[in-house]
Design a protein around this motif. Structure first.
Motif, PDB file in Angstrom:
ATOM      1  N   ILE A 179       2.962  -5.725 -18.331  1.00 42.37           N
ATOM      2  CA  ILE A 179       1.639  -5.285 -18.762  1.00 42.37           C
ATOM      3  C   ILE A 179       0.581  -5.775 -17.784  1.00 42.37           C
ATOM      4  O   ILE A 179       0.687  -6.864 -17.235  1.00 42.37           O
ATOM      5  N   ASN A 180      -0.424  -4.937 -17.595  1.00 42.22           N
ATOM      6  CA  ASN A 180      -1.636  -5.415 -16.939  1.00 42.22           C
ATOM      7  C   ASN A 180      -2.488  -6.171 -17.953  1.00 42.22           C
ATOM      8  O   ASN A 180      -2.390  -5.928 -19.161  1.00 42.22           O
ATOM      9  N   VAL A 181      -3.308  -7.068 -17.460  1.00 44.92           N
ATOM     10  CA  VAL A 181      -4.171  -7.893 -18.310  1.00 44.92           C
ATOM     11  C   VAL A 181      -5.602  -7.717 -17.823  1.00 44.92           C
ATOM     12  O   VAL A 181      -5.900  -7.944 -16.649  1.00 44.92           O
ATOM     13  N   THR A 182      -6.472  -7.289 -18.727  1.00 43.92           N
ATOM     14  CA  THR A 182      -7.874  -7.138 -18.356  1.00 43.92           C
ATOM     15  C   THR A 182      -8.751  -8.011 -19.243  1.00 43.92           C
ATOM     16  O   THR A 182      -8.230  -8.844 -20.009  1.00 43.92           O
ATOM     17  N   VAL A 183     -10.065  -7.857 -19.132  1.00 38.47           N
ATOM     18  CA  VAL A 183     -10.988  -8.741 -19.850  1.00 38.47           C
ATOM     19  C   VAL A 183     -10.724  -8.677 -21.353  1.00 38.47           C
ATOM     20  O   VAL A 183     -10.415  -7.615 -21.890  1.00 38.47           O
ATOM     21  N   PRO A 184     -10.771  -9.841 -22.036  1.00 40.74           N
ATOM     22  CA  PRO A 184     -11.187 -11.168 -21.559  1.00 40.74           C
ATOM     23  C   PRO A 184     -10.017 -12.151 -21.414  1.00 40.74           C
ATOM     24  O   PRO A 184     -10.181 -13.351 -21.603  1.00 40.74           O
ATOM     25  N   GLY A 237     -12.445 -14.489 -14.900  1.00 42.58           N
ATOM     26  CA  GLY A 237     -11.186 -14.388 -14.171  1.00 42.58           C
ATOM     27  C   GLY A 237     -11.250 -13.466 -12.973  1.00 42.58           C
ATOM     28  O   GLY A 237     -10.675 -13.768 -11.914  1.00 42.58           O
ATOM     29  N   ALA A 238     -11.935 -12.335 -13.100  1.00 45.35           N
ATOM     30  CA  ALA A 238     -12.047 -11.408 -11.966  1.00 45.35           C
ATOM     31  C   ALA A 238     -12.816 -12.057 -10.819  1.00 45.35           C
ATOM     32  O   ALA A 238     -12.420 -11.961  -9.653  1.00 45.35           O
ATOM     33  N   ALA A 239     -13.910 -12.742 -11.139  1.00 43.32           N
ATOM     34  CA  ALA A 239     -14.699 -13.403 -10.106  1.00 43.32           C
ATOM     35  C   ALA A 239     -13.866 -14.461  -9.378  1.00 43.32           C
ATOM     36  O   ALA A 239     -13.945 -14.592  -8.148  1.00 43.32           O
ATOM     37  N   ARG A 240     -13.068 -15.176 -10.117  1.00 43.33           N
ATOM     38  CA  ARG A 240     -12.238 -16.221  -9.516  1.00 43.33           C
ATOM     39  C   ARG A 240     -11.244 -15.623  -8.517  1.00 43.33           C
ATOM     40  O   ARG A 240     -11.049 -16.149  -7.414  1.00 43.33           O
ATOM     41  N   SER A 241     -10.633 -14.513  -8.889  1.00 48.15           N
ATOM     42  CA  SER A 241      -9.660 -13.860  -8.008  1.00 48.15           C
ATOM     43  C   SER A 241     -10.321 -13.354  -6.735  1.00 48.15           C
ATOM     44  O   SER A 241      -9.793 -13.524  -5.631  1.00 48.15           O
ATOM     45  N   LEU A 242     -11.481 -12.742  -6.889  1.00 54.93           N
ATOM     46  CA  LEU A 242     -12.184 -12.204  -5.724  1.00 54.93           C
ATOM     47  C   LEU A 242     -12.707 -13.317  -4.825  1.00 54.93           C
ATOM     48  O   LEU A 242     -12.643 -13.228  -3.593  1.00 54.93           O
ATOM     49  N   ASN A 295     -21.135  -7.571  -9.059  1.00 57.15           N
ATOM     50  CA  ASN A 295     -21.216  -7.688 -10.512  1.00 57.15           C
ATOM     51  C   ASN A 295     -19.814  -7.818 -11.072  1.00 57.15           C
ATOM     52  O   ASN A 295     -19.032  -6.867 -11.057  1.00 57.15           O
ATOM     53  N   CYS A 296     -19.502  -9.003 -11.575  1.00 55.29           N
ATOM     54  CA  CYS A 296     -18.184  -9.266 -12.172  1.00 55.29           C
ATOM     55  C   CYS A 296     -18.265  -9.337 -13.695  1.00 55.29           C
ATOM     56  O   CYS A 296     -17.346  -9.826 -14.346  1.00 55.29           O
ATOM     57  N   THR A 297     -19.361  -8.876 -14.265  1.00 58.68           N
ATOM     58  CA  THR A 297     -19.514  -8.846 -15.716  1.00 58.68           C
ATOM     59  C   THR A 297     -19.187  -7.439 -16.214  1.00 58.68           C
ATOM     60  O   THR A 297     -19.181  -6.481 -15.429  1.00 58.68           O
ATOM     61  N   PRO A 298     -18.966  -7.270 -17.535  1.00 59.66           N
ATOM     62  CA  PRO A 298     -18.750  -5.920 -18.072  1.00 59.66           C
ATOM     63  C   PRO A 298     -20.048  -5.172 -18.377  1.00 59.66           C
ATOM     64  O   PRO A 298     -20.008  -4.082 -18.953  1.00 59.66           O
ATOM     65  N   MET A 299     -21.184  -5.719 -17.999  1.00 65.90           N
ATOM     66  CA  MET A 299     -22.458  -5.064 -18.312  1.00 65.90           C
ATOM     67  C   MET A 299     -22.559  -3.715 -17.602  1.00 65.90           C
ATOM     68  O   MET A 299     -22.343  -3.621 -16.390  1.00 65.90           O
ATOM     69  N   GLY A 300     -22.872  -2.687 -18.366  1.00 66.82           N
ATOM     70  CA  GLY A 300     -22.936  -1.331 -17.843  1.00 66.82           C
ATOM     71  C   GLY A 300     -21.686  -0.526 -18.095  1.00 66.82           C
ATOM     72  O   GLY A 300     -21.650   0.687 -17.839  1.00 66.82           O
TER      73      GLY A 300
END
Length: 286
Positions: free
Chosen positions: A64-69, A133-138, A197-202
């Protein structure tokens, strides 16, 4: 696509999950490759994350892929994680091998591939909105590729400072975590080569929200990157285009990280160009 007794299950977990285009992209790629797999979305309540991971074993999903949060929270439920996932402290893919679950992270490599696609090569200073988590990876990928200054803004100061400490482990990379504020963003944005932008805003369905209200101090040479890919043009991206800034949305990263994940799970070489075409055609029909 014909589902039979030999069909192998894969999927993605997250909350919310209604925005994701991963099932569309992966199922079309699977069909193109002639594989007997199916890829399904699963919305998981945070308190049921452990049950969801256990179900991967119990139902014998290939992965499985894992996405937010859940990119960081899922790690304690796994048997092992790859060197890259361990280094960046986040997982976006779980592979099931005879009941043994291994976590991987394809976000960083997918992100770097998307920058190459867009002709972005010179980055020395990056500004992150969001420190999950996304910001950390990038950030990990940028640090090992030679970016020497990063700033992280988050509504939770401790999260921003934690990721800054993590990035600070890398030679010649200075990182600072800050509490989110419009004034501080404006000040830091003047020196940034890349704003992410690593947030889900928008993200759909909250398409009117933006991580910041203004980009008026951003340098004209700055690249503005929004990890959100649904909608195709977020308000944040529209704000940057109004200033004639170079923009990248999350589509390219979605495709590249998804292709890497598909290869890990199936062993097949993914049709990257076709996968991007599938997602672009989806947007054209909207």
């Amino acid at each position: 696509m014909i589902i039979n007794n030999d069909t192998i299950l894969m999927g993605v977990i997250g909350n919310p999950i209604g925005h994701t285009l991963s099932p569309l992209m992966h199922n079309r790629a699977i069909e193109r490759l002639g594989l007997n797999y199916v890829y399904l979305p699963f919305e998981v309540a945070p308190e049921r994350l452990g049950d969801a991971v256990a179900a991967v074993r119990a139902l014998n999903l290939r992965g499985i892929n894992v996405t937010v949060p859940f990119k960081e929270a899922v790690i304690p439920y796994l048997d092992d994680i790859s060197a890259e996932a361990r280094a960046c402290g986040a997982v976006n893919l779980i592979k099931n091998e005879h009941g043994r679950l291994t976590g991987y992270n394809t976000d960083g490599k997918g992100f770097r591939a998307s920058l190459v696609d867009e002709g972005v090569s010179y980055i020395k200073r990056a500004l992150f909105i969001g420190a999950g988590g996304a910001a950390r990876s990038l950030a990990y990928e940028l640090a090992i590729s030679g970016v020497n200054r990063m700033d992280f803004l988050d509504i939770y100061l401790d999260k921003a400072q934690d990721i800054a400490r993590f990035v600070g482990q890398f030679h010649n990379c200075v990182a600072t975590g800050h509490g989110m504020s419009e004034e501080l963003f404006s000040d830091l944005s003047q020196e940034a080569d890349l704003i992410i932008n690593c947030t889900p805003m928008g993200m759909f369905p909250h398409v009117e929200s933006v991580p910041v209200s203004s980009l008026h101090k951003v340098s004209h040479n700055t690249v503005v990157y929004d990890l959100v890919y649904n909608p195709f043009t977020t308000r944040f991206i529209a704000m940057a285009r109004a200033r004639h800034l170079k923009t990248i949305n999350g589509l390219s990263m979605l495709v590249h990280q998804g292709a890497l994940a598909l290869e890990i799970l199936t062993g097949a070489k993914p049709p990257i160009g076709f996968m991007k075409e599938v997602v672009l055609n989806y947007y054209k029909k909207q």
